[in-house]
Scaffold this motif. Structure first.
Motif, PDB file in Angstrom:
ATOM      1  N   ILE A  80      -3.543  17.314  59.771  1.00 37.97           N
ATOM      2  CA  ILE A  80      -4.635  16.361  59.580  1.00 37.97           C
ATOM      3  C   ILE A  80      -4.095  15.051  59.018  1.00 37.97           C
ATOM      4  CG2 ILE A  80      -6.785  15.941  58.307  1.00 37.97           C
ATOM      5  CD1 ILE A  80      -7.273  18.989  58.461  1.00 37.97           C
ATOM      6  N   ALA A  81      -3.094  15.122  58.137  1.00 38.15           N
ATOM      7  CA  ALA A  81      -2.502  13.921  57.559  1.00 38.15           C
ATOM      8  C   ALA A  81      -1.767  13.081  58.589  1.00 38.15           C
ATOM      9  CB  ALA A  81      -1.559  14.291  56.425  1.00 38.15           C
ATOM     10  N   ARG A  82      -1.308  13.687  59.665  1.00 37.88           N
ATOM     11  CA  ARG A  82      -0.720  12.894  60.743  1.00 37.88           C
ATOM     12  C   ARG A  82      -1.744  11.924  61.315  1.00 37.88           C
ATOM     13  NH1 ARG A  82       0.186  15.978  65.126  1.00 37.88           N
ATOM     14  NH2 ARG A  82       1.047  14.108  66.123  1.00 37.88           N
ATOM     15  N   GLY A  83      -3.019  12.281  61.201  1.00 37.69           N
ATOM     16  CA  GLY A  83      -4.072  11.404  61.678  1.00 37.69           C
ATOM     17  C   GLY A  83      -4.522  10.416  60.634  1.00 37.69           C
ATOM     18  N   ASN A  84      -4.761  10.895  59.412  1.00 36.62           N
ATOM     19  CA  ASN A  84      -5.222  10.017  58.340  1.00 36.62           C
ATOM     20  C   ASN A  84      -4.987  10.682  56.992  1.00 36.62           C
ATOM     21  OD1 ASN A  84      -7.729   9.152  56.438  1.00 36.62           O
ATOM     22  ND2 ASN A  84      -7.090   7.446  57.716  1.00 36.62           N
ATOM     23  N   GLY A  85      -4.381   9.954  56.066  1.00 33.35           N
ATOM     24  CA  GLY A  85      -4.058  10.497  54.760  1.00 33.35           C
ATOM     25  C   GLY A  85      -5.282  10.840  53.938  1.00 33.35           C
ATOM     26  N   SER A  86      -6.303   9.973  53.993  1.00 37.75           N
ATOM     27  CA  SER A  86      -7.514  10.245  53.213  1.00 37.75           C
ATOM     28  C   SER A  86      -8.214  11.507  53.696  1.00 37.75           C
ATOM     29  CB  SER A  86      -8.482   9.061  53.315  1.00 37.75           C
ATOM     30  OG  SER A  86      -8.009   7.950  52.600  1.00 37.75           O
ATOM     31  N   ALA A  87      -8.284  11.686  55.015  1.00 37.58           N
ATOM     32  CA  ALA A  87      -8.934  12.877  55.559  1.00 37.58           C
ATOM     33  C   ALA A  87      -8.202  14.130  55.114  1.00 37.58           C
ATOM     34  CB  ALA A  87      -8.987  12.804  57.082  1.00 37.58           C
ATOM     35  N   SER A  88      -6.882  14.086  55.126  1.00 36.46           N
ATOM     36  CA  SER A  88      -6.104  15.243  54.692  1.00 36.46           C
ATOM     37  C   SER A  88      -6.254  15.484  53.197  1.00 36.46           C
ATOM     38  CB  SER A  88      -4.627  15.054  55.038  1.00 36.46           C
ATOM     39  OG  SER A  88      -3.852  16.141  54.583  1.00 36.46           O
ATOM     40  N   TRP A  89      -6.365  14.400  52.433  1.00 40.86           N
ATOM     41  CA  TRP A  89      -6.552  14.576  50.992  1.00 40.86           C
ATOM     42  C   TRP A  89      -7.864  15.311  50.730  1.00 40.86           C
ATOM     43  CZ3 TRP A  89      -2.726  14.008  47.704  1.00 40.86           C
ATOM     44  CH2 TRP A  89      -2.990  14.009  46.340  1.00 40.86           C
ATOM     45  N   SER A 251       0.915  18.697  51.301  1.00 38.30           N
ATOM     46  CA  SER A 251       0.396  18.664  52.669  1.00 38.30           C
ATOM     47  C   SER A 251       0.193  17.234  53.171  1.00 38.30           C
ATOM     48  CB  SER A 251      -0.910  19.452  52.767  1.00 38.30           C
ATOM     49  OG  SER A 251      -0.789  20.739  52.234  1.00 38.30           O
ATOM     50  N   PRO A 252      -0.539  16.376  52.446  1.00 38.94           N
ATOM     51  CA  PRO A 252      -0.718  15.002  52.945  1.00 38.94           C
ATOM     52  C   PRO A 252       0.586  14.194  53.036  1.00 38.94           C
ATOM     53  CG  PRO A 252      -2.459  15.565  51.393  1.00 38.94           C
ATOM     54  CD  PRO A 252      -1.426  16.656  51.296  1.00 38.94           C
ATOM     55  N   PRO A 253       1.450  14.173  52.003  1.00 39.01           N
ATOM     56  CA  PRO A 253       2.687  13.402  52.148  1.00 39.01           C
ATOM     57  C   PRO A 253       3.567  13.857  53.309  1.00 39.01           C
ATOM     58  CG  PRO A 253       2.301  13.900  49.840  1.00 39.01           C
ATOM     59  CD  PRO A 253       1.299  14.698  50.627  1.00 39.01           C
ATOM     60  N   LEU A 254       3.660  15.171  53.522  1.00 41.62           N
ATOM     61  CA  LEU A 254       4.463  15.647  54.656  1.00 41.62           C
ATOM     62  C   LEU A 254       3.910  15.137  55.979  1.00 41.62           C
ATOM     63  CD1 LEU A 254       5.205  19.375  53.738  1.00 41.62           C
ATOM     64  CD2 LEU A 254       6.915  17.618  54.216  1.00 41.62           C
ATOM     65  N   ALA A 257       4.495  11.356  56.310  1.00 46.94           N
ATOM     66  CA  ALA A 257       5.895  11.039  56.607  1.00 46.94           C
ATOM     67  C   ALA A 257       6.197  11.288  58.079  1.00 46.94           C
ATOM     68  CB  ALA A 257       6.820  11.869  55.715  1.00 46.94           C
ATOM     69  N   ARG A 258       5.709  12.392  58.622  1.00 51.59           N
ATOM     70  CA  ARG A 258       5.901  12.669  60.046  1.00 51.59           C
ATOM     71  C   ARG A 258       5.213  11.613  60.899  1.00 51.59           C
ATOM     72  NH1 ARG A 258       3.170  18.004  60.455  1.00 51.59           N
ATOM     73  NH2 ARG A 258       3.611  17.829  62.682  1.00 51.59           N
ATOM     74  N   ALA A 259       4.017  11.202  60.477  1.00 49.01           N
ATOM     75  CA  ALA A 259       3.292  10.172  61.217  1.00 49.01           C
ATOM     76  C   ALA A 259       4.043   8.851  61.179  1.00 49.01           C
ATOM     77  CB  ALA A 259       1.890   9.999  60.641  1.00 49.01           C
ATOM     78  N   ALA A 260       4.618   8.504  60.037  1.00 49.17           N
ATOM     79  CA  ALA A 260       5.370   7.252  59.922  1.00 49.17           C
ATOM     80  C   ALA A 260       6.541   7.225  60.893  1.00 49.17           C
ATOM     81  CB  ALA A 260       5.865   7.078  58.484  1.00 49.17           C
ATOM     82  N   LEU A 261       7.236   8.361  61.011  1.00 51.65           N
ATOM     83  CA  LEU A 261       8.360   8.426  61.951  1.00 51.65           C
ATOM     84  C   LEU A 261       7.867   8.300  63.388  1.00 51.65           C
ATOM     85  CD1 LEU A 261      11.373   8.825  62.390  1.00 51.65           C
ATOM     86  CD2 LEU A 261      11.003  11.302  62.311  1.00 51.65           C
ATOM     87  N   GLU A 262       6.767   8.950  63.714  1.00 49.72           N
ATOM     88  CA  GLU A 262       6.207   8.851  65.069  1.00 49.72           C
ATOM     89  C   GLU A 262       5.815   7.416  65.399  1.00 49.72           C
ATOM     90  OE1 GLU A 262       2.864  11.478  65.237  1.00 49.72           O
ATOM     91  OE2 GLU A 262       4.034  13.220  64.621  1.00 49.72           O
ATOM     92  N   VAL A 263       5.130   6.761  64.481  1.00 51.16           N
ATOM     93  CA  VAL A 263       4.679   5.381  64.711  1.00 51.16           C
ATOM     94  C   VAL A 263       5.870   4.457  64.874  1.00 51.16           C
ATOM     95  CG1 VAL A 263       3.486   3.428  63.633  1.00 51.16           C
ATOM     96  CG2 VAL A 263       2.469   5.709  63.534  1.00 51.16           C
ATOM     97  N   ASN A 361      -1.915  -2.619  61.306  1.00 47.20           N
ATOM     98  CA  ASN A 361      -0.685  -1.856  61.481  1.00 47.20           C
ATOM     99  C   ASN A 361      -0.868  -0.466  60.870  1.00 47.20           C
ATOM    100  OD1 ASN A 361       1.962  -0.756  61.254  1.00 47.20           O
ATOM    101  ND2 ASN A 361       2.826  -2.812  61.393  1.00 47.20           N
ATOM    102  N   LEU A 362      -0.813   0.562  61.707  1.00 45.39           N
ATOM    103  CA  LEU A 362      -1.033   1.930  61.236  1.00 45.39           C
ATOM    104  C   LEU A 362      -0.016   2.330  60.179  1.00 45.39           C
ATOM    105  CD1 LEU A 362      -2.463   4.647  61.371  1.00 45.39           C
ATOM    106  CD2 LEU A 362      -1.079   5.220  63.379  1.00 45.39           C
TER     107      LEU A 362
END
Length: 402
Positions: A80-89, A251-254, A257-263, A361-362
Motif C-alpha cells: 500500500i505504501a508503494r502507492g501512498n505513504g499516508s494510506a499505508s500509515w 511497513s510504510p518506509p519499506l 523506499a521501493r516506490a522511490a526506486l521505481e519512480v 513530482n511523486l
C-alpha cells in the motif's frame, strides 16, 4: 459476523492479500495530491480498502478476520505504501491497533469491538494529559488528551494509554483503555508537510466512564501477560508486544523506499545530467553506483525486517514469550532498517535534479511522507542504537518499552 471478503483458502492468504494491496497502487498514486490537499484518505478509498479486507489483517478468524503472521502484515502494508505513504500509515496503524485489542483484551471486549465485522481501531499509548478517577466498576476520565491519533478519522474505536490509579488517585500502573470513537473528540490540528493524509490529529476525551473490562495493564502486557486467552496455536496473539509495535512501523518506509526506486528508474531514460557531457543519466557511471547503493540499502532493510518478523513469529509459535535480548534486538533491527530506507530515498533524491521540488513530482511526496514516517519515536535509529548498545555492554536499559 463473518466478513464475506475473507480469503477462505488459507494456503494462499498471504499472496492474495498482497495482490489486493498491489492493485491499489495506481489509484493511490493518482490520488496523491488530493490526499495531501484534503488531509485525509478519501472515504471511497477507505471503503474500497475495507471491502478488500485490508483492515482485517489482525482481526481473529473467529470474528471474520485474516489473522496473518507478522511477515504478511509487513508485505501487505508496504505494498500500500508503494502507492501512498499516508494510506499505508492509516492501514498499518489501524491493523496494529486491532491487534492490540485482539491480543491484550478479554473476549467480551473483542466481541464489542469486532462483533459487527467492521472494526477499525486507532491508538496512542501515552497521553499528553489524563485526569482520571477510580470508581465502582471502572474509571472516569475527567479529561484526557492524546497526540498523533493516526487513522482516527476512519476509526470506530480508540485504544488510549491512561494511568491506572487507586481509590486515592495514586498512579499504580500504566494502562490501555478501549473507548468507542463516539466518546472521543478529534481535534483538527494535523497540519504537516509529510503524511498529511494520515489524519494523525490529537484526541480529546471529557467526563466518560470506562468499564474495568476495557482497561488492561501495559506493564504486564510488555512482559507477555495477555488477557485474550487464545490457545498457543493462535500464534499471532502470543507475539511480543513492543517488537510488534516497533517492527510494523517499517511497513510504510519499506514501501516508500521501493516506490522511490521505481519512480527514479521510470524517469531515468528521459533524463540527462545538466551542465555535463552526459546526455543520458542512465549511461553515467555515477548513476550506476548510486542506484546500486540505494537498491542494496532497501534490500538490506528488508532482510533485517524479515529476520525480525520471522523471529517474532517463531517465538510466538514456540509457546514461550520472546526473551529480553531478542526483544531489544528487534527494536534495533527496526531502527537500523528505517535508517537504511531513508538513506536509500535520500540517495535517489540527490540524483533527481532540480525538478525534485516540483509540486507534482511523486518522488517529492514520497520524500515528505518518508521523513515523517522514519521519525516515529519507537524506531528512531539513535534511540534504538543507544538502547541496544547499553544492553550489549551490560548496562540497564533506558526504557521499559522492550
Amino acid at each position: 459476523m463473518i466478513n464475506k471478503h475473507i480469503v477462505t483458502d488459507r494456503t494462499n492468504v498471504a499472496e492474495e492479500l498482497v495482490k489486493r494491496a498491489a492493485e491499489f497502487v495506481p489509484q493511490l498514486r493518482a490520488q496523491g495530491k488530493e490526499i495531501d490537499d484534503i488531509r485525509r484518505i478519501p472515504e471511497e478509498t477507505i471503503e474500497a480498502l475495507n471491502k478488500a479486507g485490508l483492515f482485517n489483517l489482525t482481526v481473529p478468524k473467529i470474528f471474520g478476520g485474516h489473522q496473518v503472521n507478522i511477515r504478511t502484515f509487513i508485505d501487505v502494508n508496504s505494498e500500500i505504501a508503494r502507492g501512498n505513504g499516508s494510506a499505508s500509515w492509516v492501514t498499518t496503524l489501524t491493523n496494529v491497533c486491532n491487534w492490540l485489542v485482539a491480543t491484550l483484551f478479554p473476549k467480551d471486549v473483542q466481541q464489542e469491538v469486532f462483533g459487527d465485522g467492521n472494526a477499525r481501531t486507532c491508538g496512542v499509548l501515552e497521553p499528553r494529559k489524563c485526569e482520571i478517577r477510580r470508581v465502582e466498576g471502572g474509571y472516569v476520565i475527567d479529561y484526557g488528551f492524546w497526540g498523533f491519533g493516526s487513522g482516527s478519522l476512519h476509526a470506530n474505536w480508540a485504544a488510549l494509554g491512561i494511568p491506572i490509579v487507586d481509590d486515592n488517585g495514586g498512579i499504580i500502573d500504566n494502562g490501555l483503555a478501549v473507548i468507542p470513537m463516539k466518546d472521543v473528540e478529534i481535534k483538527d490540528d494535523w497540519y504537516t508537510t509529510g503524511l498529511r493524509g494520515s489524519g494523525s490529529n490529537s484526541l480529546e476525551v471529557r467526563d466518560i466512564f470506562v468499564p474495568e473490562r476495557r482497561v488492561v495493564s501495559v506493564s504486564k502486557a510488555i512482559n507477555g501477560e495477555y488477557q485474550s486467552g487464545y490457545s498457543k496455536e493462535e500464534t499471532l496473539y502470543h507475539s511480543a508486544l513492543v517488537p510488534v509495535l516497533a517492527l510494523v512501523l517499517l511497513s510504510p518506509p519499506l514501501g516508500m523506499a521501493r516506490a522511490a526506486l521505481e519512480v527514479f528508474l521510470n524517469k531515468l531514460p528521459n533524463r540527462k545530467i545538466q551542465y555535463t557531457w552526459h546526455n543520458s543519466q542512465a549511461e553515467a557511471t555515477v548513476t550506476h553506483l548510486k542506484v546500486a547503493e540505494a537498491a542494496m540499502k532497501i534490500d538490506s532493510a528488508l532482510l533485517h525486517v524479515y529476520r525480525a518478523a520471522d523471529d517474532i513469529d517463531r517465538w510466538a509459535a514456540s509457546g514461550e514469550y520472546m526473551d529480553f535480548n531478542n526483544r531489544a534486538r528487534v527494536r534495533m533491527d527496526s531502527g537500523h532498517a528505517v535508517r537504511l530506507c531513508w538513506e536509500a530515498i535520500d540517495i535517489l533524491a540527490s540524483e533527481s535534479g532540480g525538478s525534485l521540488i516540483a509540486e507534482n513530482n511523486l518522488l517529492a511526496q514520497i520524500i515528505r511522507d518518508a521523513r515523517g514516517a522514519t521519525n516515529h519515536g519507537v524506531i528512531v535509529p539513535t534511540t534504538n542504537l543507544e538502547l541496544y548498545g547499553r544492553i550489549l555492554c551490560g548496562q540497564e536499559p533506558n526504557t521499559v518499552l522492550i
